[in-house]
Design an enzyme around this catalytic site. Sequence first.
Site, PDB file in Angstrom:
ATOM      1  N   ASP A  11       0.866  -1.177   0.000  1.00 28.83           N
ATOM      2  CA  ASP A  11       0.000   0.000   0.000  1.00 28.83           C
ATOM      3  C   ASP A  11       0.899   1.222   0.000  1.00 28.83           C
ATOM      4  O   ASP A  11       1.644   1.438   0.968  1.00 28.83           O
ATOM      5  CB  ASP A  11      -0.883   0.012   1.255  1.00 28.83           C
ATOM      6  CG  ASP A  11      -1.903  -1.119   1.228  1.00 28.83           C
ATOM      7  OD1 ASP A  11      -2.381  -1.453   0.130  1.00 28.83           O
ATOM      8  OD2 ASP A  11      -2.219  -1.668   2.300  1.00 28.83           O
ATOM      9  N   ASP A 130     -14.724  -5.202  -3.322  1.00 35.04           N
ATOM     10  CA  ASP A 130     -14.757  -5.090  -1.866  1.00 35.04           C
ATOM     11  C   ASP A 130     -16.186  -5.408  -1.447  1.00 35.04           C
ATOM     12  O   ASP A 130     -17.124  -4.749  -1.909  1.00 35.04           O
ATOM     13  CB  ASP A 130     -14.424  -3.661  -1.415  1.00 35.04           C
ATOM     14  CG  ASP A 130     -12.983  -3.265  -1.752  1.00 35.04           C
ATOM     15  OD1 ASP A 130     -12.172  -4.172  -2.042  1.00 35.04           O
ATOM     16  OD2 ASP A 130     -12.682  -2.056  -1.714  1.00 35.04           O
TER      17      ASP A 130
END
Lengths: 251, 219
Positions: A11, A130
């Site tokens: 990330d 998601d």
Amino acid sequence: MLSKRIIACLDVRNGVVVKGVQFEGLRQAGDPAALARRYNTEGIDELVILDVTATIESRRALADTIHQVAQEIFIPLTVGGGIRSEADADAAVEAGADKVSLNTAALKTPELLTRLASRYGSQAVVVAIDAKRAEGGYAVYARSGQTAASRDAVEWAREAESRGAGEILLTSIDRDGTRSGFDCEMTAAVSNAVSIPVIASGGAGGFDDFVDVFTRGCADAALAASIFHYSESAVHDLKAHLRAHGIPVRL
Amino acid sequence: MIALIDYGAGNLTSVRKALSALGAEHRTPTMPGELAEAQAIIVPGVGHFQATARLDEAWRQAILAKVEAGCPLLGVCVGMQWLYEGSTEAPDVPGLGLLKGRCERLPDREASGARLKVPHVGWNSLEPCRKSPLLDGIEPGAQVYFTHSYAGPVTEETEAATEYGTRFAALVARGRVAGMQFHPEKSGVAGLRLLRNFLEGISSHSDAVETDHRLSRRP
């Protein structure tokens, strides 16, 4: 025999890895290229670079990061976060990404998947979903889990496949960051509904969670970030553990 | 110089990177005539067999003429499939016909009846079928990265096979023509070694050409 893939996620924000990186001896802590190199040496099968801010300023840093990582690491590299158009995808591919991952943009403009697949081939198009458990299924969320998309994960995965997606990166919002294990029921529901590979994400805490997601969860690959940060041999140890449980891996 | 053929099927960045990392000079010709100076030709490729139709008769003839003259040729993924007679993925598009057989879709069931996903995506192992300089330094069972739905048959030209519902040709060679169904540019250390083995074959080819040249000038 086809191996189950272990994928590490970096990330990044403005060119720096933002999740806590605690490698001993890693001189440039937070440097994505250094971390990628480390994972590669340990035997990671694939890397995902996720731009968690996806602002205009971070775009240039992202391109530099992709370029640096791609320059020296010869395993598949996926880039995601804020890819909204063909131009964004082009920039990522130009910098060295093999695959681009789309989430919100694919929900908003599903035809984008088809356009990217015809340009780069389906193998280069990953749809990130998601989702969290909901009454009678799994509700899809856009904008990093902020907005309900009024779609069911299984149905959306099928549509994404038919529109040209080559892989599904499925993250459980319920489990993300909890280290309580992957959502194997959701992963299996999606994986069994499509013919393209499903990468499970969200909830990895221990090695047995990976055994579960590859058996009960029917996952083709599993992605994690922080679990690989704690020890220099985590990738190798995880794969040895999987092999000991009869799961084919690249060791 | 290695000629990297671009027929618009996906991106060549990773192949270029891998060649550069191995120190191989490469170029992407825009016209078939530019193949004249190539010491080797690489046809990369991802995506659909149909895309190879963009290599029209002029390209086909230029590539075949180079192969005829002894120039090494490597096809990767769809680029390898193109070396066969054709593929059921696009039955009307002819392959180059340098390798025997046609490419077929991978089965979606194991012999046991268990469901198999197609495309075949990920790391799978190479089982050597015969001794080959292309396999130098590659351990039996070494894993390489695949992403494809069609594959060529195992024949006497197969150097290494891979199992996914069926046994298919992962690495083939016939004279100076070679094919890799996997992506050597994405297959880590093993992939770079396989690519390097192909490149080393080129330099021995160039030496041979030079030797022939000297011999021919001898009074």
